[in-house]
Write an enzyme that holds these catalytic residues in place. Sequence first.
Site, PDB file in Angstrom:
ATOM      1  N   SER A 119      22.700  -6.509  -2.395  1.00 62.99           N
ATOM      2  CA  SER A 119      22.604  -5.580  -3.335  1.00 62.99           C
ATOM      3  C   SER A 119      24.078  -5.550  -4.001  1.00 62.99           C
ATOM      4  O   SER A 119      24.326  -4.865  -5.152  1.00 62.99           O
ATOM      5  CB  SER A 119      22.483  -4.161  -2.629  1.00 62.99           C
ATOM      6  OG  SER A 119      21.527  -4.121  -1.897  1.00 62.99           O
ATOM      7  N   GLU A 153      17.076  -8.257 -10.662  1.00 65.05           N
ATOM      8  CA  GLU A 153      18.488  -8.086 -11.263  1.00 65.05           C
ATOM      9  C   GLU A 153      18.923  -9.898 -10.832  1.00 65.05           C
ATOM     10  O   GLU A 153      19.149 -10.156  -9.771  1.00 65.05           O
ATOM     11  CB  GLU A 153      19.433  -7.252 -10.720  1.00 65.05           C
ATOM     12  CG  GLU A 153      20.699  -6.947 -11.446  1.00 65.05           C
ATOM     13  CD  GLU A 153      21.605  -5.870 -10.891  1.00 65.05           C
ATOM     14  OE1 GLU A 153      21.319  -5.864  -9.674  1.00 65.05           O
ATOM     15  OE2 GLU A 153      22.517  -5.319 -11.388  1.00 65.05           O
ATOM     16  N   ASN A 191      23.808  -1.247  -8.310  1.00 66.60           N
ATOM     17  CA  ASN A 191      24.707  -0.242  -7.264  1.00 66.60           C
ATOM     18  C   ASN A 191      25.778   0.119  -7.839  1.00 66.60           C
ATOM     19  O   ASN A 191      26.323   1.170  -7.316  1.00 66.60           O
ATOM     20  CB  ASN A 191      24.575  -1.015  -6.103  1.00 66.60           C
ATOM     21  CG  ASN A 191      23.340  -0.976  -5.416  1.00 66.60           C
ATOM     22  OD1 ASN A 191      22.683  -0.061  -5.304  1.00 66.60           O
ATOM     23  ND2 ASN A 191      22.743  -2.350  -5.265  1.00 66.60           N
TER      24      ASN A 191
HETATM   25  P1  NAI Z   1      16.799  -3.809   6.853  1.00 69.90           P
HETATM   26  O1  NAI Z   1      17.769  -3.371   7.879  1.00 69.90           O
HETATM   27  O2  NAI Z   1      15.496  -3.067   6.527  1.00 69.90           O
HETATM   28  O3  NAI Z   1      16.430  -5.497   7.239  1.00 69.90           O
HETATM   29  C1  NAI Z   1      17.354  -6.438   7.685  1.00 69.90           C
HETATM   30  C2  NAI Z   1      16.790  -7.603   8.494  1.00 69.90           C
HETATM   31  O4  NAI Z   1      17.577  -8.741   8.822  1.00 69.90           O
HETATM   32  C3  NAI Z   1      16.555  -6.886   9.696  1.00 69.90           C
HETATM   33  O5  NAI Z   1      15.262  -6.939  10.325  1.00 69.90           O
HETATM   34  C4  NAI Z   1      17.228  -7.889  10.741  1.00 69.90           C
HETATM   35  O6  NAI Z   1      16.735  -8.302  12.085  1.00 69.90           O
HETATM   36  C5  NAI Z   1      17.301  -9.199   9.762  1.00 69.90           C
HETATM   37  N1  NAI Z   1      18.201  -9.951  10.083  1.00 69.90           N
HETATM   38  C6  NAI Z   1      19.636  -9.975  10.670  1.00 69.90           C
HETATM   39  N2  NAI Z   1      20.294 -11.133  10.901  1.00 69.90           N
HETATM   40  C7  NAI Z   1      19.428 -12.159  10.526  1.00 69.90           C
HETATM   41  C8  NAI Z   1      19.336 -13.537  10.899  1.00 69.90           C
HETATM   42  N3  NAI Z   1      20.587 -14.110  11.184  1.00 69.90           N
HETATM   43  N4  NAI Z   1      18.313 -14.025  10.506  1.00 69.90           N
HETATM   44  C9  NAI Z   1      17.213 -13.500  10.138  1.00 69.90           C
HETATM   45  N5  NAI Z   1      17.039 -11.967   9.871  1.00 69.90           N
HETATM   46  C10 NAI Z   1      18.215 -11.592  10.269  1.00 69.90           C
HETATM   47  O7  NAI Z   1      17.537  -4.308   5.474  1.00 69.90           O
HETATM   48  P2  NAI Z   1      16.903  -4.090   3.943  1.00 69.90           P
HETATM   49  O8  NAI Z   1      17.035  -2.772   3.481  1.00 69.90           O
HETATM   50  O9  NAI Z   1      15.675  -4.800   4.102  1.00 69.90           O
HETATM   51  O10 NAI Z   1      18.092  -4.956   3.288  1.00 69.90           O
HETATM   52  C11 NAI Z   1      18.054  -6.583   3.222  1.00 69.90           C
HETATM   53  C12 NAI Z   1      18.736  -6.808   1.949  1.00 69.90           C
HETATM   54  O11 NAI Z   1      18.355  -6.550   0.812  1.00 69.90           O
HETATM   55  C13 NAI Z   1      20.496  -6.268   2.104  1.00 69.90           C
HETATM   56  O12 NAI Z   1      21.332  -7.241   1.621  1.00 69.90           O
HETATM   57  C14 NAI Z   1      20.301  -5.081   1.166  1.00 69.90           C
HETATM   58  O13 NAI Z   1      21.591  -4.934   0.428  1.00 69.90           O
HETATM   59  C15 NAI Z   1      19.351  -5.608  -0.011  1.00 69.90           C
HETATM   60  N6  NAI Z   1      18.716  -4.584  -0.733  1.00 69.90           N
HETATM   61  C16 NAI Z   1      18.157  -3.366  -0.065  1.00 69.90           C
HETATM   62  C17 NAI Z   1      17.549  -2.546  -0.454  1.00 69.90           C
HETATM   63  C18 NAI Z   1      16.838  -1.288  -0.080  1.00 69.90           C
HETATM   64  O14 NAI Z   1      16.349  -0.338  -0.765  1.00 69.90           O
HETATM   65  N7  NAI Z   1      16.905  -1.057   1.294  1.00 69.90           N
HETATM   66  C19 NAI Z   1      17.152  -2.707  -2.245  1.00 69.90           C
HETATM   67  C20 NAI Z   1      17.476  -3.868  -2.616  1.00 69.90           C
HETATM   68  C21 NAI Z   1      18.482  -4.743  -2.082  1.00 69.90           C
END
Ligand code: NAI
Length: 287
Positions: A119, A153, A191
């Site tokens: 993000s 984006e 963001n």
């Molecule tokens: P989340 O916390 O729901 O999921 C992150 C996942 O990554 C977790 O399931 C975790 O176990 C996994 N993970 C951590 N280290 C890992 C590794 N070494 N190998 C494989 N999996 C691993 O986070 P979310 O919300 O899905 O965010 C993920 C990315 O997307 C971040 O970069 C965030 O900034 C971005 N993002 C989030 C949005 C949102 O609304 N939540 C919107 C747009 C982008």
Amino acid sequence: MTVKKIAVIGGGTMGSGIALTAAVHGIDAVVVDINEDQLARAKDYHAKQLARSVSKERMTQVGADSAAAKLSYVTAMADAADANWVVEAATENIDIKKSIFVQMYETFGKSVVLATNTSSISITELASVIPDAADRVIGMHFFNPVPVMKLVEVIKGEETSSETTASTLKLSEKMGKIPVPANDRAGFVSNRVLMPMINEAFHAWADGVAEPEDIDSIMKLGCAFPMGPLRLADYIGLDVCKDIMMVMYNGLDENPKYLPSAKLVKLVDQGYLGDKSGRGVYNYDKG
Ligand code: NAI
């Protein structure tokens, strides 16, 4: 180049949505997450979403079965090595993402695009850990919920090649999205504009300007937002909001206007992360 199989690294809120969207658009998708419980949740989310699409007559049962058959789930990245496109969607932490990028570089073929759904983190900085492949690194920033939100984006790093950019635009469109370019500055456009507003809503709450429900109602009714900033923060994940503010603080000259509000930090420290933990600004256990 035809994208046949996408590896999505991280099966949380965003990774599970990206994989589902790929599968629904006819592309094989393997979800890679180190956390087995998260993979089970992703699988459950996919089954429920596909069933819902059938019940709402947005998809036939045959279409849903075909999408489900395109999805797979693994804990080891090596088991996804046959993918010919990668989207990293793991935790928004620069050290975690850098180590994942090194692993991605070692795991996938030498012509595979290594995209990130970050993000806010600089694409050029992430690419710096794999200089030989920096031309294949790009920001492919989907929005939440991925199956619904149209925008991607697209952020080029300093070394990103025009071929990588062209393929990313093409894949985004194939996944039913509208790609829009932004430059590689912390937070990009979305963001950089959204998060300070969400953060200010926490300051307003802490300063006693209004209660959360009223802050959200005022912004919904007064600015025609579909949901208020505090409700949106819960939806995004309070930890994700805090992490994005810190990335912007560190990446934009430590300008204090990007420091996360004490109220937001306190909720995260208490484990109140929003929808995903059942409680954030609002308590979802109580409905
Ligand atoms: P989340 O916390 O729901 O999921 C992150 C996942 O990554 C977790 O399931 C975790 O176990 C996994 N993970 C951590 N280290 C890992 C590794 N070494 N190998 C494989 N999996 C691993 O986070 P979310 O919300 O899905 O965010 C993920 C990315 O997307 C971040 O970069 C965030 O900034 C971005 N993002 C989030 C949005 C949102 O609304 N939540 C919107 C747009 C982008």
